[in-house]
Write a protein that holds these residues in place. Structure first.
Motif, PDB file in Angstrom:
ATOM      1  N   UNK A 144       0.811  -1.166  -0.023  1.00 18.52           N
ATOM      2  CA  UNK A 144      -0.110   0.064   0.093  1.00 18.52           C
ATOM      3  C   UNK A 144       0.972   1.089  -0.076  1.00 18.52           C
ATOM      4  N   UNK A 145       0.807   2.055  -1.147  1.00 22.70           N
ATOM      5  CA  UNK A 145       1.716   3.265  -1.119  1.00 22.70           C
ATOM      6  C   UNK A 145       1.268   4.184  -0.183  1.00 22.70           C
ATOM      7  N   UNK A 146       1.391   4.148   1.376  1.00 20.49           N
ATOM      8  CA  UNK A 146       0.470   4.734   2.116  1.00 20.49           C
ATOM      9  C   UNK A 146       1.601   5.825   2.650  1.00 20.49           C
ATOM     10  N   UNK A 147       1.882   6.867   1.793  1.00 21.02           N
ATOM     11  CA  UNK A 147       2.935   7.708   1.932  1.00 21.02           C
ATOM     12  C   UNK A 147       2.790   8.769   3.156  1.00 21.02           C
TER      13      UNK A 147
END
Lengths: 408, 408
Positions: free
Chosen positions: B319-322
């Protein structure tokens, strides 16, 4: 899943504090995600906020409005969107939200404090969504809606968190009521996630600020779930002064200590509730370190243990794996620690005596303690008289599941 | 489960280093759990060890034997029992193990270095178990048994870790071969878990020590799986001098740099292998921080990210949970960080530009990078020219399962 925690009951209203909730559709439909707190005129307000450099836009705005000291009349709190990492657009959204509320309530925009929690880094038409449901929110305003508000501010919390205490000051019954949300990204630094504590006591000025600082130091700044510090932490103390007492403005006022203790008790209950409802938590673990040279080294050892994934998974497994406790104590940065002076207890069972396994310790005794839902850990460093206590929880499959699923 | 890692092949023997393995039944039956490394006379040996105050008995003994500088002829390594937190009895067991080996090989007990890994805090009849199988071990001694030894030192590792490099020094081919074990409790502090690197180069004195220190600084001291520092970490460099070169004793020797680079390459490969095989790892994550004022702050930001359970679970979920990346960067203790100077990349995709979401970033681009098994993270702090790189892995269900099951 929350450990030893029940839904709020018998929450006492605080004269001068009215609450309303609404479904604003910030992120999900059909859930209450907006809370308005309306304060009586002359209510004194102070706050502590996250020290995360990437703090959210509402934190910046709330902090600025508080320092303007022109009086606070309302708090507007949304869940579903943290309004953090949103740059200039996020700041504009937070300010617009305040204007919307101010216009509707007939106060200055600077008299409104905004708070957001939820997903970081996504933009949303916050002010517009708030404007759409604000009339509904205002219409409901009542002193009795703490339970509903505590539920409306939740994100991954599984249970609402609120509590009340009363204290007698000079024959007057003073009420302190608070609510909080938070379950993950919990390692507050000078604040917590979102916590709101109100009292009808006439706390003012320095006494108000110190009361909050002292309460937070012994509560929200003594907990950790996963060691992560949120971008949105805030803890607010509101004193309406509706109780029939003369103002309390100095910490030397003989009435101060009793009030501070009541506020601290509420803050501590809320902080522990956050850990009990920590993401995936199945165990509640108070860690007490004594025998340190100063409080700082006691806290270093305590947090080193509380942040060790190996210790947290052992607690999850109810495994009295005390070797992992020793490994954490030994690597906590107390560089001149004499290990043969270290004692460790699980509950009342001593597992480490003078730095090695206690000869009288049995695996069965260790397992009995570890089977409990609440497992106190006590360490005596044997090198001084300082001590410190923190609270944490275990690390379970569900922590991974929740955080692999949830976009925070 | 190891990410991009295969069982050792083409491991090159090092002239003067012979290895043997045996089943000593330290903890489990029917597994090779004892490794003997026998060194040719005049082999030069140096080591770095854990800084955990609760370091294991064999670490204390090995360190003492090394400082006696009377020459090292053998290393005896057991898995299954860490001999840590075992007090005086543990020390006696480690010393007795050295005596047993010395007697059989005809050397001084001080010429033997003991190493243990496995469960902390349990006693076992170590010397007796070693004595029982030592003849078997000695009989097999051969320069070609690196793969078997690398397998025999494993604990929760899923795959053996060994590699070789060759370098040409003045027309002579020099070999560097190393092996390591380690999977959890990995946040080495001046050392790693167990790593053994041998070369036939005639490294001596200061050059030998500096070579190991420089290699470790860029390898084992730049990795973390779970932030936990073991009680038993050790990394040993052995130089037999069997290659046809005159001694290399000074770091100013023009031949030093080439050798150091070869040793560093082996150490770095092994360190990365430990992360690739981190407990439950499904992702391998190099974290590079540039634009810092000094290396220290770059490392603080890197480790803050690498130790964040929220970031690690987001990687697990691809998940590109920046937002979680920003939250970690902002709370890494760089107190005067100007957030609008911060840039963040996942692979080649810029996700944060000047402190907020890059307008050109798309969720699809982020997902494409996160779907890979290797996910480089790069952060530019925008405030200086220092940089640092570390390697870590994700946090998965299997990490919890392994550590809830395994008694370490």
């Amino acid at each position: 899943m929350a450990v030893g925690l029940q839904a709020p009951r018998h929450i006492l209203p605080v004269a001068g504090v009215r609450l309303g909730v609404a479904e604003a559709g910030i992120r999900y439909a059909n859930r209450r995600d907006l809370t308005l707190i309306h304060l009586a005129a002359e209510t004194q307000v102070t706050g502590v906020f996250t020290r995360n450099r990437f703090c959210a836009a509402p934190v910046l705005v709330a902090r600025r409005h508080l320092t303007m000291a022109r009086g606070v009349r309302a708090l507007i709190i949304n869940t579903g969107n943290a309004n953090a990492g949103t740059g200039r657009a996020g700041l504009q959204a937070a300010e617009a939200s305040c204007r919307v509320v101010a216009q509707y309530l007939g106060c200055l925009p600077e008299a409104v404090l905004p708070f957001s929690t939820g997903v970081i880094g996504e933009s949303t038409a916050l002010a517009e969504k708030i404007a759409a449901v604000l009339p509904d929110c205002v219409e409901q305003l009542a002193e009795t809606r703490w339970e509903e508000a505590a539920a409306a501010i939740m994100t991954t919390d599984t249970i609402a968190k609120a509590c009340s205490r009363q204290v007698d000051i000079d024959g007057v019954t003073i009420t302190v009521t608070g609510m909080a949300k938070g379950s993950g990204m919990i390692r507050p630094d000078m604040a917590t996630l979102l916590a709101y504590i109100a009292t009808d006591a006439p706390l003012q000025g320095v006494a108000l600020q110190r009361c909050l600082q002292e309460a937070v130091a012994q509560s929200f700044n003594r907990i950790t779930v996963d060691g992560d510090t949120s971008t949105n932490d805030a803890c607010i103390l509101m004193a309406t002064g509706h109780a029939a007492l003369s103002p309390i403005a100095a910490v030397t006022d003989p009435r101060y200590a009793g009030l501070r203790d009541a506020v601290t008790a509420v803050a501590q209950w809320l902080a522990q509730a956050i850990v009990r409802d920590g993401e995936g938590a199945t165990k509640f673990i108070p860690i007490q370190i004594c025998g340190g040279r100063d409080e700082g080294e006691c806290l270093r050892v305590a947090y080193r243990m509380a942040h060790s994934p190996l210790i947290k998974t052992a607690f999850f497994a109810s495994d009295p794996n005390w070797g992992r406790l020793l490994a954490a104590i030994g690597s906590a940065g107390v560089d001149d620690l004499a290990v043969d002076g270290v004692q460790v207890w699980l509950g009342e069972t001593r597992i480490v005596r003078d730095g090695a396994r206690d000869p009288e310790y049995t695996e069965a005794a260790g397992r009995a303690v570890m089977a409990q839902a609440e497992i106190p850990v006590r360490v005596d460093l044997g090198r001084g008289s300082a001590e410190a206590q923190i609270w944490t929880c275990d690390l379970s499959y569900d922590y991974v599941r929740i955080n692999a699923d949830y976009r925070s």
